[in-house]
Scaffold this active site. Structure first.
Site, mmCIF file in Angstrom:
data_model
loop_
_atom_site.group_PDB
_atom_site.id
_atom_site.type_symbol
_atom_site.label_atom_id
_atom_site.label_comp_id
_atom_site.label_asym_id
_atom_site.label_seq_id
_atom_site.Cartn_x
_atom_site.Cartn_y
_atom_site.Cartn_z
ATOM 1 N N GLU A 187 0.910 -1.110 -0.057
ATOM 2 C CA GLU A 187 0.006 0.002 -0.055
ATOM 3 C C GLU A 187 0.791 1.142 0.000
ATOM 4 O OE1 GLU A 187 -3.042 0.253 -0.457
ATOM 5 O OE2 GLU A 187 -3.784 -2.118 -0.105
ATOM 6 N N ASP A 211 -4.397 -9.930 -8.746
ATOM 7 C CA ASP A 211 -4.928 -8.828 -9.802
ATOM 8 C C ASP A 211 -3.553 -8.217 -10.312
ATOM 9 O OD1 ASP A 211 -4.599 -7.720 -7.295
ATOM 10 O OD2 ASP A 211 -6.593 -6.770 -7.481
ATOM 11 N N ARG A 238 0.292 3.802 -3.091
ATOM 12 C CA ARG A 238 -0.278 5.018 -2.831
ATOM 13 C C ARG A 238 0.834 6.301 -2.727
ATOM 14 N NH1 ARG A 238 -5.660 3.688 0.228
ATOM 15 N NH2 ARG A 238 -5.946 1.711 0.075
ATOM 16 N N GLU A 266 -12.520 0.019 -10.270
ATOM 17 C CA GLU A 266 -12.211 -0.925 -11.363
ATOM 18 C C GLU A 266 -13.071 -0.951 -12.461
ATOM 19 O OE1 GLU A 266 -10.027 -1.797 -7.580
ATOM 20 O OE2 GLU A 266 -12.190 -1.513 -7.921
#
Length: 614
Positions: A252, A385, A256, A517
């Site tokens: 993360e 993913d 980010r 998404e």
């Protein structure tokens, strides 16, 4: 009979005697007005001499010849103050003086305590200033190995169609509200609770206020022309210190913070943003000290201690986390001239490339020390993913020179089509969950990014038309999940078997947390096909957000997309500003704004420039 009678006479005489005695005692009592009876009801202590010892029962002390201490005088507990009495006056003045002295001493103690607190606060402020000055010095030291970066022209790609202009402006107004609410009620915190007007932070960010929303939103603010807000955010980032005393997520923080700062740097040309990205990345490096090079998921930036999520298949690392570092780390090496970051991610890729893969598939879990796969679970959604996304985008970011990444992507997609892809009874194409050879017909909202990935990867594939078609089919399936929901926003997960396809079945699948998404896939499909339905679908989603998620101070997720009256989760996710609103804005912009031939979006929608090979 005579005995009973005798007993009654005796009892009667006894009672009469008691009554007569009681009345006699009452008449013999003195008058109460002449007697002080307060002592009966007051808790009093007679003053005893300091050397008085209470005698023990039955013990008579020996004669010592020492003069006996006279009994302490009984003090009158009820003396009435007479101001004409000089002795009483002096005694009162003495008491008053002692009282004032006690108050003065107490005030001195309080002032001393206050001074100690002020000194502690001053020292803490000086230390914080020293740390900030040190950080600022670090931020200003470095320069880009790429030379001067010119500020990006965000006016590129302005639409000319009045309807599209109006819709794009509506998206910008959504961003203004989201930013204002955050600034007013949660500035510096990681996220906003727009309904309770308070701060919010998930455990992935650790215990410190690290302004995740600020960093995530910087590039969106820039491309929307909100330069005043961008400057405010960039100035705050100058003092950002990733100093959490609890664990932070390597994944993360990378997508980010590092991705967001790199993107803001490449758009604005401000090298302090690049240097801040480097400082934060360096704090993550101890997580990579494993036998395989595959990093642990969590690191304490204060102590350097590392570990994996306890729930992750016996302490495994997760494919979508350690596989989603390549874009940022390789770009950081290019921008700083330091090869260490690229070396870290190349080592990960090489290990995976050589590893045995069941049916050509990459399971979601792997032990970072032994390299052994964990559970045989494969997903193009959660846990897997963005690993596949980054294989493709590493090739694109390299100006299509990273042939290893492209080969790994093509092989992975081939295995996915064979084992993980399916068709519902109603003809919907989906990407399910593969578990030890069995395919579960269930698809997550996170998986819906894959429509855009297949379309982007069509160029350079063996069959461009096939993958463009496949991207469109995934987009259609995900749109169905939105269209079948009462609120016209898609659930977290949906099933593709039985009579009601593309719908959630369980309560924990029905929520929507402002995810991007589906809109991301609409954006790619619009850019690559120019089919107007994708813009229309995107606008439908924007209107559903306005109707169901907008509050006075920002946007909130909802707990059940099938409920007519939505219940809110009261969290404005940072990725709503980074991804959802950015993709909507770009959907209604012309292609020149962040052209796909010039920029690559990381997994958090932070654009990174394609460095053209000479």
């Amino acid at each position: 009979m005579g005995l009973v009678k005798l007993k009654q006479i005796v009892v009667g005489v006894g009672l009469l005697t008691v009554v007569v005695f009681c009345y006699t005692m009452v008449f013999m009592l003195p008058k109460t007005e002449t007697v002080d009876i307060r002592g009966f009801f007051e808790h009093r202590h007679d003053t005893l001499p300091a050397n008085y010892v209470k005698p023990i029962n039955g013990f008579k002390p020996a004669e010592t010849g020492i003069e006996k201490i006279p009994p302490a005088p009984q003090l009158d507990q009820h003396v009435v103050f007479n101001p004409k009495d000089a002795g009483q006056r002096r005694q009162f003045e003495t008491y008053q003086e002692k009282h004032e002295n006690a108050i003065n001493e107490a005030n001195q103690v309080m002032n001393m305590k206050k001074k100690i607190e002020e000194d502690k606060r001053r020292v803490a402020e000086e230390q914080a200033k020293e740390e900030k000055d040190k950080l600022m010095e670090q931020l200003k030291k470095g320069s880009s190995a790429l030379g001067t970066i010119s500020a990006y022209d965000n006016t590129r790609g302005n639409p000319t169609d009045p309807d599209i202009i109006e819709k794009r402006e509506s998206i910008k107004n959504m961003m203004k509200l989201a930013w204002k609410g955050y600034k007013d009620f949660a500035w510096g915190a990681n996220e906003l609770r727009p309904i309770s007007k308070s701060r919010h932070s998930a455990n992935i960010f650790g215990s410190a206020d690290t302004g995740a929303t600020i960093v995530d939103a910087l590039d969106t603010l820039y491309i929307m022309g909100m330069h005043k807000e961008f400057k405010e955010g960039a100035e705050w980032v100058m003092g950002l210190n990733m100093n959490s005393r609890t664990d932070i997520s390597v994944f993360e923080v990378n997508i980010r913070f590092i991705g967001g700062l790199l993107s803001a740097y490449f758009l604005s040309g401000d090298t302090t943003l690049l240097n801040q990205a480097k400082i934060i990345t360096d704090k993550l490096l101890p997580a990579f000290n494993t036998a395989t090079g595959i990093p642990y998921a969590l690191i304490n930036p204060t102590t350097g201690n590392v570990k994996n999520w306890g729930w992750a298949s016996g302490g495994s690392s997760i494919l979508s986390e350690f596989g989603t570092l390549h874009l940022e780390f390789s770009m950081l090496s290019k921008a700083t001239g330091n090869p260490v970051y690229l070396e870290k991610v190349v080592k990960i890729r090489e290990f995976l490339r050589k590893a045995d893969k069941p049916n050509g598939l990459y399971p979601n879990y792997i032990n970072p020390q032994t390299g052994a796969w964990g559970q045989r679970h494969v997903s193009v959604g959660a846990l897997g993913d963005s690993f596949y996304e980054y294989l493709l985008k590493s090739w694109v970011l390299s100006d299509k020179t990273d042939v290893v990444a492209r080969q790994m992507y093509d092989e992975a997609v081939e295995a996915i089509e064979k084992h993980v892809m399916g068709k519902s009874p109603g003809g919907l194409t989906y990407l399910g969950e593969w578990r030890s050879g069995r395919l579960e017909p269930k698809m997550g909202h996170l998986t819906c990014f894959a429509g855009g990935m297949f379309a982007l990867g069509a160029e350079g594939s063996k069959d461009k038309d096939h993958y463009m078609k496949l991207g469109g089919e995934i987009a259609h399936t995900c749109h169905e999940s939105y269209d079948k929901a009462t609120l016209k926003l898609g659930p977290e997960a949906f099933h593709l078997s039985g009579g009601n396809e593309a719908t959630a079945l369980r309560a924990n699948e029905k929520y929507y947390i402002l995810r991007p998404e589906v809109i991301e896939t609409y954006f790619y499909m619009w850019r690559l096909t120019k089919d107007p339905k994708y813009r229309q679908w995107g606008w439908d989603a924007a209107q559903a957000l306005e109707k169901n998620c907008r509050t006075e101070n920002g946007y909130t997720g909802i707990k059940d997309v099938y409920a007519a009256n939505p219940q809110y989760d009261d969290v404005q996710q940072s990725f709503f500003l980074a991804e959802t609103l950015k993709y909507l804005y770009l959907l209604f912009s012309d292609d020149d704004l962040l052209n796909l031939n010039e920029w690559v979006f990381n997994s958090e929608a932070h654009p990174l420039p394609i460095i053209k090979q000479s």
